[in-house]
Design a protein around this motif. Structure first.
Motif, PDB file in Angstrom:
ATOM      1  N   CYS B   4       0.847  -1.194   0.000  1.00  0.00           N
ATOM      2  CA  CYS B   4       0.000   0.000   0.000  1.00  0.00           C
ATOM      3  C   CYS B   4       0.882   1.243   0.000  1.00  0.00           C
ATOM      4  O   CYS B   4       1.737   1.403   0.884  1.00  0.00           O
ATOM      5  CB  CYS B   4      -0.905  -0.009   1.225  1.00  0.00           C
ATOM      6  SG  CYS B   4      -1.918   1.481   1.397  1.00  0.00           S
ATOM      7  N   CYS B   7       0.071   3.327   3.419  1.00  0.00           N
ATOM      8  CA  CYS B   7       0.485   2.917   4.773  1.00  0.00           C
ATOM      9  C   CYS B   7       1.590   1.864   4.776  1.00  0.00           C
ATOM     10  O   CYS B   7       2.131   1.551   5.848  1.00  0.00           O
ATOM     11  CB  CYS B   7      -0.724   2.407   5.568  1.00  0.00           C
ATOM     12  SG  CYS B   7      -1.214   0.715   5.164  1.00  0.00           S
ATOM     13  N   CYS B  26      -5.807  -2.464   0.287  1.00  0.00           N
ATOM     14  CA  CYS B  26      -4.912  -2.587   1.443  1.00  0.00           C
ATOM     15  C   CYS B  26      -5.608  -3.345   2.569  1.00  0.00           C
ATOM     16  O   CYS B  26      -6.747  -3.021   2.924  1.00  0.00           O
ATOM     17  CB  CYS B  26      -4.495  -1.194   1.917  1.00  0.00           C
ATOM     18  SG  CYS B  26      -3.446  -1.262   3.388  1.00  0.00           S
ATOM     19  N   CYS B  29      -5.293  -0.342   5.853  1.00  0.00           N
ATOM     20  CA  CYS B  29      -6.044   0.929   5.828  1.00  0.00           C
ATOM     21  C   CYS B  29      -7.213   0.886   4.839  1.00  0.00           C
ATOM     22  O   CYS B  29      -7.965   1.854   4.720  1.00  0.00           O
ATOM     23  CB  CYS B  29      -5.114   2.110   5.532  1.00  0.00           C
ATOM     24  SG  CYS B  29      -4.592   2.269   3.805  1.00  0.00           S
TER      25      CYS B  29
HETATM   26 ZN   LIG Z   1      -2.798   0.883   3.459  1.00  0.00          ZN
END
Ligand SMILES: [Zn+2]
Ligand SMILES: [Zn+2]
Lengths: 180, 180
Positions: B4, B7, B26, B29
């Motif tokens: 991701c 994050c 993801c 998140c």
């Molecule tokens: Zn993420």
């Protein structure tokens, strides 16, 4: 973008060698992550003297009217994307008549491409992203409740060209960030 | 895409709710990472009866001839991108005459947009991505050493339209994956 999508390490903003624009570059695997404008494809579906509009069931511009349009997907052509969006948002089948307007929105890095389309039947209905789908004569278009300037401009071109008896391709830019 | 970019966690391929296409999502998140087609903008620079071509100093198609073209950048219009690429690859200034060809390459998720341009002077030279820049009459175009089918198609349209005395906008698709 904070992390490299290839290796998960941190990215930094840096101008790569031979380039002139800062890019997200991975500090570990050195992948350069480019970002490019997105294409929005859509359709102006025509039935006799009427145009099909959809009332948006999603943000932004929830509740406002629009022509069926959305982000072009990988693996499709612009025309296929325009027909897909028309089907998804209005369950409507169209025969496309060629690209009609191309409108740049550089402040949000989007390029709108709207096709003219002939609605093939009256068997349309709201898709999951629409509250309502309906046909409008020119005098009934809800000009003050349109979702986007690109849609207004496309409709304006259409009615003017129709009055003049000849449809031509239109290119334009919307530079202000206030309306889109 | 494995991680991701927001994050740094792992992404999985999954069809999000209300969607129909697998996306990179993801697991931490829940950001959905969309991928969309890229726009290539370029120019067909004309000087009297000649066309400016660039010989590529980069892969792919190193050493082959092309019209100046490249990926559109965020924050610019299609016309600005076409002029920028013409300046970068050929140090050439052009006055654009409108969008001329739009060619879909769905197998590589690209859309080419080539403008006709009037070359403003003969003060051109190879940019960092070109080995050589030169003007060609129709009979001298190196048809067998062109880099891309999109370039060949754009040149073919141009010479035919010029013979017919009228330039019109052309849309097309290149479906095969063999030539591009
Ligand atoms: Zn993420
Ligand atoms: Zn990396």
């Amino acid at each position: 973008m904070k992390f490299c999508s290839t290796c998960g390490a941190t990215v930094v903003l840096r101008i790569p060698e031979g380039d002139s624009i800062p890019r997200h570059v991975c500090i570990a695997c050195h992948t350069i992550h480019y970002r490019n404008p997105k294409i929005v494809v859509g359709c102006l579906p025509v039935w006799e003297d009427k145009i099909l509009l959809c009332r948006r069931a999603i943000e932004p511009r929830y509740g406002l009217w629009t022509l069926p349009a959305g982000f072009m997907e990988n693996g499709e052509t612009t025309a296929q994307g325009a027909m897909r969006e028309t089907l998804e948002e209005a369950n409507a089948l169209v025969e496309l008549k060629g690209l009609y307007t191309l409108i740049n929105l550089p402040h949000i890095s989007q390029v709108y491409m709207m096709f003219r389309g002939k609605l093939l039947d009256l068997d349309f209905s709201p898709g999951i992203e629409s509250l309502e789908v309906a046909l409008f004569r020119e005098e009934d278009i809800p000009w003050n409740e349109l979702a986007f300037t690109t849609i207004r401009d496309t409709l304006k071109h259409f009615f003017l060209d129709r009055k003049n008896g000849s449809f031509q391709f239109h290119e334009g830019d919307i530079i202000s960030s206030s309306c889109d």
